[in-house]
Structure formats: structure tokens, C-alpha cells
Enzyme design. Sequence first.
Site, PDB file in Angstrom:
ATOM      1  N   TRP A 178       0.848  -1.202   0.000  1.00  0.00           N
ATOM      2  CA  TRP A 178       0.000   0.000   0.000  1.00  0.00           C
ATOM      3  C   TRP A 178       0.881   1.249   0.000  1.00  0.00           C
ATOM      4  O   TRP A 178       0.592   2.250  -0.658  1.00  0.00           O
ATOM      5  CB  TRP A 178      -0.914   0.051   1.237  1.00  0.00           C
ATOM      6  CG  TRP A 178      -2.282  -0.543   1.046  1.00  0.00           C
ATOM      7  CD1 TRP A 178      -2.714  -1.720   1.574  1.00  0.00           C
ATOM      8  CD2 TRP A 178      -3.401   0.009   0.309  1.00  0.00           C
ATOM      9  NE1 TRP A 178      -4.027  -1.923   1.204  1.00  0.00           N
ATOM     10  CE2 TRP A 178      -4.475  -0.882   0.439  1.00  0.00           C
ATOM     11  CE3 TRP A 178      -3.577   1.179  -0.435  1.00  0.00           C
ATOM     12  CZ2 TRP A 178      -5.715  -0.655  -0.153  1.00  0.00           C
ATOM     13  CZ3 TRP A 178      -4.815   1.407  -1.035  1.00  0.00           C
ATOM     14  CH2 TRP A 178      -5.867   0.496  -0.894  1.00  0.00           C
ATOM     15  N   ASN A 196      -3.684   2.778  13.093  1.00  0.00           N
ATOM     16  CA  ASN A 196      -4.356   2.855  11.790  1.00  0.00           C
ATOM     17  C   ASN A 196      -5.879   2.757  11.895  1.00  0.00           C
ATOM     18  O   ASN A 196      -6.607   3.505  11.241  1.00  0.00           O
ATOM     19  CB  ASN A 196      -3.830   1.751  10.869  1.00  0.00           C
ATOM     20  CG  ASN A 196      -4.478   1.815   9.498  1.00  0.00           C
ATOM     21  OD1 ASN A 196      -4.375   2.823   8.809  1.00  0.00           O
ATOM     22  ND2 ASN A 196      -5.185   0.752   9.129  1.00  0.00           N
ATOM     23  N   TRP A 233     -12.235  17.107   4.008  1.00  0.00           N
ATOM     24  CA  TRP A 233     -11.138  16.212   4.392  1.00  0.00           C
ATOM     25  C   TRP A 233      -9.772  16.907   4.322  1.00  0.00           C
ATOM     26  O   TRP A 233      -8.831  16.507   5.023  1.00  0.00           O
ATOM     27  CB  TRP A 233     -11.126  14.950   3.533  1.00  0.00           C
ATOM     28  CG  TRP A 233     -10.907  15.174   2.065  1.00  0.00           C
ATOM     29  CD1 TRP A 233     -11.860  15.417   1.118  1.00  0.00           C
ATOM     30  CD2 TRP A 233      -9.658  15.186   1.360  1.00  0.00           C
ATOM     31  NE1 TRP A 233     -11.281  15.583  -0.114  1.00  0.00           N
ATOM     32  CE2 TRP A 233      -9.935  15.432   0.001  1.00  0.00           C
ATOM     33  CE3 TRP A 233      -8.327  14.999   1.748  1.00  0.00           C
ATOM     34  CZ2 TRP A 233      -8.942  15.509  -0.975  1.00  0.00           C
ATOM     35  CZ3 TRP A 233      -7.330  15.072   0.769  1.00  0.00           C
ATOM     36  CH2 TRP A 233      -7.636  15.327  -0.568  1.00  0.00           C
TER      37      TRP A 233
HETATM   38  C1  LIG Z   1      -6.306   9.083   7.383  1.00  0.00           C
HETATM   39  C2  LIG Z   1      -5.017   8.303   7.364  1.00  0.00           C
HETATM   40  C3  LIG Z   1      -3.787   8.987   7.368  1.00  0.00           C
HETATM   41  C4  LIG Z   1      -2.570   8.274   7.335  1.00  0.00           C
HETATM   42  N1  LIG Z   1      -1.382   8.976   7.337  1.00  0.00           N
HETATM   43  C5  LIG Z   1      -0.208   8.304   7.264  1.00  0.00           C
HETATM   44  C6  LIG Z   1       1.039   9.011   7.235  1.00  0.00           C
HETATM   45  O1  LIG Z   1       1.085  10.247   7.230  1.00  0.00           O
HETATM   46  N2  LIG Z   1       2.191   8.275   7.225  1.00  0.00           N
HETATM   47  C7  LIG Z   1       2.171   6.906   7.206  1.00  0.00           C
HETATM   48  O2  LIG Z   1       3.240   6.291   7.187  1.00  0.00           O
HETATM   49  N3  LIG Z   1       1.014   6.220   7.195  1.00  0.00           N
HETATM   50  C8  LIG Z   1      -0.171   6.869   7.242  1.00  0.00           C
HETATM   51  N4  LIG Z   1      -1.342   6.160   7.265  1.00  0.00           N
HETATM   52  C9  LIG Z   1      -1.306   4.684   7.152  1.00  0.00           C
HETATM   53  C10 LIG Z   1      -1.226   3.902   8.474  1.00  0.00           C
HETATM   54  O3  LIG Z   1      -2.177   4.376   9.383  1.00  0.00           O
HETATM   55  C11 LIG Z   1       0.157   3.945   9.125  1.00  0.00           C
HETATM   56  O4  LIG Z   1       1.147   3.636   8.174  1.00  0.00           O
HETATM   57  C12 LIG Z   1       0.263   2.949  10.272  1.00  0.00           C
HETATM   58  O5  LIG Z   1      -0.711   3.225  11.253  1.00  0.00           O
HETATM   59  C13 LIG Z   1       1.657   3.018  10.887  1.00  0.00           C
HETATM   60  O6  LIG Z   1       1.763   2.120  11.971  1.00  0.00           O
HETATM   61  P1  LIG Z   1       2.738   0.856  11.881  1.00  0.00           P
HETATM   62  O7  LIG Z   1       4.089   1.292  11.447  1.00  0.00           O
HETATM   63  O8  LIG Z   1       2.608   0.158  13.186  1.00  0.00           O
HETATM   64  O9  LIG Z   1       2.066   0.061  10.694  1.00  0.00           O
HETATM   65  P2  LIG Z   1       1.996  -1.499  10.349  1.00  0.00           P
HETATM   66  O10 LIG Z   1       0.580  -1.906  10.428  1.00  0.00           O
HETATM   67  O11 LIG Z   1       2.990  -2.291  11.088  1.00  0.00           O
HETATM   68  O12 LIG Z   1       2.374  -1.491   8.783  1.00  0.00           O
HETATM   69  C14 LIG Z   1       3.729  -1.570   8.318  1.00  0.00           C
HETATM   70  C15 LIG Z   1       4.043  -0.431   7.393  1.00  0.00           C
HETATM   71  O13 LIG Z   1       3.230  -0.482   6.219  1.00  0.00           O
HETATM   72  C16 LIG Z   1       2.908   0.830   5.785  1.00  0.00           C
HETATM   73  N5  LIG Z   1       1.451   0.983   5.857  1.00  0.00           N
HETATM   74  C17 LIG Z   1       0.580   0.378   6.700  1.00  0.00           C
HETATM   75  N6  LIG Z   1      -0.673   0.753   6.437  1.00  0.00           N
HETATM   76  C18 LIG Z   1      -0.603   1.630   5.415  1.00  0.00           C
HETATM   77  C19 LIG Z   1      -1.562   2.367   4.684  1.00  0.00           C
HETATM   78  N7  LIG Z   1      -2.880   2.274   4.934  1.00  0.00           N
HETATM   79  N8  LIG Z   1      -1.142   3.190   3.706  1.00  0.00           N
HETATM   80  C20 LIG Z   1       0.183   3.288   3.414  1.00  0.00           C
HETATM   81  N9  LIG Z   1       1.136   2.606   4.063  1.00  0.00           N
HETATM   82  C21 LIG Z   1       0.751   1.787   5.044  1.00  0.00           C
HETATM   83  C22 LIG Z   1       3.581   1.781   6.749  1.00  0.00           C
HETATM   84  O14 LIG Z   1       4.829   2.165   6.218  1.00  0.00           O
HETATM   85  C23 LIG Z   1       3.743   0.930   8.000  1.00  0.00           C
HETATM   86  O15 LIG Z   1       4.793   1.361   8.819  1.00  0.00           O
HETATM   87  C24 LIG Z   1      -2.588   6.855   7.289  1.00  0.00           C
HETATM   88  C25 LIG Z   1      -3.811   6.183   7.291  1.00  0.00           C
HETATM   89  C26 LIG Z   1      -5.019   6.895   7.331  1.00  0.00           C
HETATM   90  C27 LIG Z   1      -6.317   6.142   7.332  1.00  0.00           C
END
Ligand SMILES: Cc1cc2nc3c(=O)[nH]c(=O)nc-3n(C[C@H](O)[C@H](O)[C@H](O)COP(=O)(O)OP(=O)(O)OC[C@H]3O[C@@H](n4cnc5c(N)ncnc54)[C@H](O)[C@@H]3O)c2cc1C
Length: 459
Positions: free
Chosen positions: A274, A337, A355
Site C-alpha cells: 500500500w 491505523n 477532508w
Molecule cells: C487518514 C489516514 C492517514 C494516514 N497517514 C499516514 C502518514 O502520514 N504516514 C504513514 O506512514 N502512514 C499513514 N497512514 C497509514 C497507516 O495508518 C500507518 O502507516 C500505520 O498506522 C503506521 O503504523 P505501523 O508502522 O505500526 O504500521 P503497520 O501496520 O505495522 O504497517 C507496516 C508499514 O506499512 C505501511 N502501511 C501500513 N498501512 C498503510 C496504509 N494504509 N497506507 C500506506 N502505508 C501503510 C507503513 O509504512 C507501516 O509502517 C494513514 C492512514 C489513514 C487512514
Amino acid sequence: MKQSICWLRRDLRLHDHHALSMALQNGPTTVVFVFDTHILNKLTKKSDRRVTFIHQSLTEIENELVKKGSSLVVLYGAPEVEIPKLAEKLNVTDIFCNRDYEPYAKSRDKEVEKKLASKKIKFHQFKDSVFFEGHEIVNGSGLPYKVFTPYKNNWLHQFESSNKNIPDYECPLKNIRKFENPDSIVNKDWYKIIGFQEIESILPGGTKEALKRMKRFDGVMADYKEARNFPAVDGTSSISVYIRFGNVSVRDLIRSAAPKKSEGAATWLSEVIWRDFYQMILDQFPHVAEGSFKKEYDNIKWQGSDSHFQKWCEGQTGVPIVDAAMRCLNETGTMHNRLRMIVASFLIKILLVNWKEGERYFAEKLLDFDLASNNGGWQWSSSSGCDAQPYFRIFNPYTQSEKFDAKGEFIRLWCPELKSLSNKEIHRPENVPGYPSAIVNYELNRLKALKMYEAVKKA
Ligand SMILES: Cc1cc2nc3c(=O)[nH]c(=O)nc-3n(C[C@H](O)[C@H](O)[C@H](O)COP(=O)(O)OP(=O)(O)OC[C@H]3O[C@@H](n4cnc5c(N)ncnc54)[C@H](O)[C@@H]3O)c2cc1C
């Protein structure tokens, strides 16, 4: 004789680094970071966790370079001025950096390249922050995908066709330029120079910290498919800020997930894809940085008020799961997330606020703020994005809360006013002293949102 500069930007590490690897092969290399005034001047608050995170990451890099008799050159100013100036001063022949797909970064790099060309200095850029670039994963007509699932299938197909080859760009530091640096990140008060204050963070910067988190997550990745939905559970990797600033490489992430057979690992890899997808969307459809991917959604007549937006920002909406999530964001710069999806849907489709306002607020507050992923997430939630949820899908924050924070553990952590309520009452409390009543009626506003969206669908 050839001399290189490796210019670090969103890739703050010294291992598996494409540009650094190429720079070192070219000749003695000086590693440089610029505190970019174009970016810093836009940050209104002068204590920003991202700045501290960068400072910590640079300090770690400096300590590694010093062990090799070198140092990190830190500059403050406009990169299109500072980089060519340094290149001339050091008599460098080639500058190396990794590509960045954000609109500002693209125009900055064009400008730097032009200035360097006039001095006959070569500028080289490499793929590094994504696994596949926009032009590498295209549909049968050679065009970029607009829907995630076929993009992901093609991504996985190409990955598997290469026998799951994951490049590792080695960076042997024996070819680093050796010098002493009285102006290094540890020798000077760089916070003072750039006009910021250090601020504590629950996620300190640096590769060592990143690897610690990856190691912990490696042990629980198999459970990710289920565990990732519950904000009170430590079920995700918390790696987003480290991949945002490049303390680890995207290839490090894929190396940890790809050999595993569990559903959890496959789901996690899908999330990393993603990330590639949204980087590709921003690169190939840069208009998303300004407005909706589906342009008709820019015509929505938003009915929400500034005061409701303000209450959302402060975590004072009277909807506990939303308030807990926003208070957590304000206090720590992080948000789970599942909660990002809930608060985004609530702001857009229940408070009826554009938004773009929410996107801007997240950009200001999130430690892991990344233009491509943040924009993608907000466009998904507002149904205006390329592969977004349908406009009539509106999260019910109360049932989301009952499902994903059933015992109210996360709510209790951030809304102490509700601590003593039962697990049943806590999701939709009424008349609790010190806690606001819901600022809008969910059921009524849901219908208003549907009308608001239908008006532009019909137009
Ligand atoms: C409204 C909204 C805004 C967001 N803004 C950001 C942001 O500014 N920066 C950001 O990195 N992510 C963003 N995300 C995606 C996601 O919420 C975060 O990447 C995630 O919560 C990070 O936590 P983690 O590293 O524990 O993720 P994990 O669940 O462990 O996922 C591993 C990695 O996958 C990538 N990833 C996971 N989910 C997504 C996703 N939906 N879209 C893109 N990449 C993803 C990230 O790099 C993440 O670190 C957003 C999602 C939403 C719904």
C-alpha cells in the site's frame, strides 16, 4: 580524481543505501544533510517531534562516521544554494541522492541539478525509498494502476518472477572521505542554529531503535492479521516513522516479511505494498496533493463548522473513541491505523468537514507524516481517492468502538473522565460530569452526509 557527495534526505541510514553505495564506488565520499529552510520555515511550532527525530538520527550517523575518521556535514539553508556551494568548495565531481516523489522534492531536485550542471558537476538519483517505482508496475496498456488489488497482484508477480530478489546496496565505509568537523551535529548546538527546541518522543530516531522494533515485531508478525485492528494491543510494527525517515530501508521490511509463510506476514507485506502504491499515485498523479483524485468530489458543499473542527482537533467531540484517538495524537504524535480511519470518517462524514482540513491537521501532528500515505489515507476515507471506500460507507464510531476497543482500554487511557464507566456504557456515555455530550447526532448527520455526496454524484 572523482570525488562524491552523498546527500541524505529521507534516507537517514548508512546501510542498504542505494545512493551511498554508488557514491562510495565512484570515489571518496562526503555525506551531507541540509536542514532545509523551505521546509522548516513552514513549521509554525518550533518544538516539533520530527525535527528531534531527525537530530537523533543524524547524531547516530555522525557517531558511526567518526569511527571511520569521517563526519557528517550538516548545512542550514536552501538546498539549491547550499549543495552547489559545498560541491564547489570540496571540488566534488558527482552528487548522489535517492529519488523523492513529492512535488516539492521533485522541483527542488530539478533546480539543484540545473545549478550543478552549470558548474559541470553531475547529479545522480536512484530508486531507494520504494521497492518498485511508478513506471515499473503498470497495467496491460502501460498505464499506472488506479486500483490497489491488480497493482498488488502485479507487484507480487514481478517480485516472485525475480525469485524474490531483494537488492542489498552495500556501503563499505572504507571509501569515505576522512576529515575533522568542528561544525558537526554533536559539536554545535544545531537546535539553536535552526531555531527549534528539542522535544521528548516515545519513538526516538535512529537505525538502532528501528531495528529493535523490527526485532520485536518479527516475533508477533504471524498474529498481525487479527491483532492489527485493536488499538490497545501492541499488534503492529510501529515502523512507519522509521521508514518515513529511512532509518531502515523498504528492502529491510520486505526481507523480514517475504520468507515467512503466515497469513500475518502476507497481510503485513500487503500494507507495505500500500505504501508503494500511494507513492506511485503521488508520483504519477501529482494533482492529488492539491485536491481529490476524482475531481467531481472537489465540488462537495461542506456543511461542517469551524467550531466542530476545533473540537475534533482537541478531542472534545463527546464520542469517546474519537476523543481518545485525537488526544493520543496531540500528546504523542502517533495514532493507530484503525483509529486514523475512525477519526477521518467521523470528521468528514459526520462532522461534514472538508477532508483537506483533517489532512492538514494530521500533517502538522503526525510523527510519521508522509505526504503520499497521509493523502492516500484521507482520500480513501473521504471516498474521493483512486481506490477509495464507496461514499455511502460511513463508519459508525460507536460500533467500531465496541468491536475494536470492547473493554474500553484505549478510551480509559486517554479519557480519564470515563474511567469508572462500565465496558458497555463507555462507548456512548451520557451526562458524565467533565465530559462533553456528543456535539452532533450521529444518525442525523450520517443522512446529511449521504445527501451532500449524492448532490455531486448527480451533478
Ligand atoms: C487518514 C489516514 C492517514 C494516514 N497517514 C499516514 C502518514 O502520514 N504516514 C504513514 O506512514 N502512514 C499513514 N497512514 C497509514 C497507516 O495508518 C500507518 O502507516 C500505520 O498506522 C503506521 O503504523 P505501523 O508502522 O505500526 O504500521 P503497520 O501496520 O505495522 O504497517 C507496516 C508499514 O506499512 C505501511 N502501511 C501500513 N498501512 C498503510 C496504509 N494504509 N497506507 C500506506 N502505508 C501503510 C507503513 O509504512 C507501516 O509502517 C494513514 C492512514 C489513514 C487512514
